[in-house]
Structure formats: structure tokens, C-alpha cells
Design a protein around this motif. Sequence first.
Motif, PDB file in Angstrom:
ATOM      1  N   ASN A 148     -29.363 -23.351 -34.732  1.00 22.08           N
ATOM      2  CA  ASN A 148     -28.671 -22.832 -33.548  1.00 22.08           C
ATOM      3  C   ASN A 148     -27.663 -21.747 -33.923  1.00 22.08           C
ATOM      4  O   ASN A 148     -27.538 -20.727 -33.248  1.00 22.08           O
ATOM      5  N   LYS A 149     -26.973 -21.978 -35.030  1.00 20.80           N
ATOM      6  CA  LYS A 149     -26.005 -20.991 -35.496  1.00 20.80           C
ATOM      7  C   LYS A 149     -26.717 -19.697 -35.907  1.00 20.80           C
ATOM      8  O   LYS A 149     -26.206 -18.601 -35.679  1.00 20.80           O
ATOM      9  N   PHE A 150     -27.908 -19.817 -36.505  1.00 18.37           N
ATOM     10  CA  PHE A 150     -28.690 -18.637 -36.865  1.00 18.37           C
ATOM     11  C   PHE A 150     -28.941 -17.770 -35.638  1.00 18.37           C
ATOM     12  O   PHE A 150     -28.764 -16.551 -35.687  1.00 18.37           O
ATOM     13  N   PHE A 151     -29.384 -18.388 -34.543  1.00 20.75           N
ATOM     14  CA  PHE A 151     -29.682 -17.621 -33.334  1.00 20.75           C
ATOM     15  C   PHE A 151     -28.438 -16.887 -32.830  1.00 20.75           C
ATOM     16  O   PHE A 151     -28.516 -15.735 -32.420  1.00 20.75           O
ATOM     17  N   GLU A 152     -27.299 -17.529 -32.880  1.00 24.52           N
ATOM     18  CA  GLU A 152     -26.043 -16.895 -32.471  1.00 24.52           C
ATOM     19  C   GLU A 152     -25.708 -15.728 -33.391  1.00 24.52           C
ATOM     20  O   GLU A 152     -25.354 -14.637 -32.925  1.00 24.52           O
ATOM     21  N   LEU A 153     -25.821 -15.958 -34.688  1.00 24.08           N
ATOM     22  CA  LEU A 153     -25.490 -14.925 -35.664  1.00 24.08           C
ATOM     23  C   LEU A 153     -26.460 -13.752 -35.595  1.00 24.08           C
ATOM     24  O   LEU A 153     -26.053 -12.592 -35.706  1.00 24.08           O
ATOM     25  N   PHE A 154     -27.743 -14.037 -35.399  1.00 23.64           N
ATOM     26  CA  PHE A 154     -28.718 -12.956 -35.297  1.00 23.64           C
ATOM     27  C   PHE A 154     -28.457 -12.123 -34.048  1.00 23.64           C
ATOM     28  O   PHE A 154     -28.592 -10.900 -34.070  1.00 23.64           O
TER      29      PHE A 154
ATOM     30  N   GLU B 106     -25.483 -11.637 -32.664  1.00 24.66           N
ATOM     31  CA  GLU B 106     -24.311 -10.825 -32.999  1.00 24.66           C
ATOM     32  C   GLU B 106     -24.732  -9.642 -33.872  1.00 24.66           C
ATOM     33  O   GLU B 106     -24.325  -8.501 -33.641  1.00 24.66           O
ATOM     34  N   PHE B 107     -25.532  -9.931 -34.894  1.00 24.63           N
ATOM     35  CA  PHE B 107     -25.988  -8.901 -35.826  1.00 24.63           C
ATOM     36  C   PHE B 107     -26.794  -7.837 -35.117  1.00 24.63           C
ATOM     37  O   PHE B 107     -26.607  -6.631 -35.360  1.00 24.63           O
ATOM     38  N   SER B 108     -27.668  -8.244 -34.230  1.00 24.51           N
ATOM     39  CA  SER B 108     -28.543  -7.310 -33.506  1.00 24.51           C
ATOM     40  C   SER B 108     -27.761  -6.432 -32.540  1.00 24.51           C
ATOM     41  O   SER B 108     -28.187  -5.313 -32.237  1.00 24.51           O
ATOM     42  N   ALA B 109     -26.634  -6.947 -32.049  1.00 26.08           N
ATOM     43  CA  ALA B 109     -25.823  -6.191 -31.096  1.00 26.08           C
ATOM     44  C   ALA B 109     -25.050  -5.054 -31.750  1.00 26.08           C
ATOM     45  O   ALA B 109     -24.578  -4.156 -31.064  1.00 26.08           O
ATOM     46  N   LYS B 110     -24.943  -5.088 -33.058  1.00 28.29           N
ATOM     47  CA  LYS B 110     -24.169  -4.047 -33.767  1.00 28.29           C
ATOM     48  C   LYS B 110     -24.991  -2.842 -34.070  1.00 28.29           C
ATOM     49  O   LYS B 110     -26.144  -2.810 -34.123  1.00 28.29           O
TER      50      LYS B 110
END
Length: 94
Positions: free
Chosen positions: A82-88, A90-94
Motif C-alpha cells: 500500500n505504501k508503494f502505491f502511495e510513493l509511486f 508521489e513520484f509520478s506527480a513530480k
Amino acid sequence: MKELIRKIEKRPGYYLVSPSINHLRVYLDGVRYGMPKQEAIDFFKDFSGFQAYIQNKYQVRSSQGWNQIILFYSANEADALNKFFELFSEFSAK
């Protein structure tokens, strides 16, 4: 790549044996190794830099993979997924 990650997030049981960040890593590696080299490079371009992003976010300088770093800072495999999906996201939004 982003589309595949979204599909896995919506229906992890369809793609993964169990909700596990390590199963996700194995699945993504299998997808990458099953493609011709140039196709894999193009497909995974959205993922380029994710390892460095995770290392910077958690201030980790070891050679551990992104999955192991996220797992270390999670309660269990499912929480790490679940944390991966959140982090990905965030990463994709940059």
C-alpha cells in the motif's frame, strides 16, 4: 507502466499471489524480462529514478532495492505494498 501500476493497485489479487511488495517486485521484474530490450526500456521509462527517489525519501545509502527499503519502514508486506502505491503516485506527480 503507470497504467499497469494502477491496475495492480485496483486488483492486486489478479496480478499477485498475495498482497506483498516482494511479489510486486517479482511480477514487475518478470514483465521487464519478458519484453524485448527496447520495448522494456520504453515501458519502464515512468519507473526510471524510482530507486533513487526511495533512497532519498528514506535517507538510505545502501544497495537495498526499493522494495526492501519500503518494507523496512512498513508494518508488514501488505502495508508495504500500500505504501508503494502511495510513493509511486508521489513520484509520478513530480
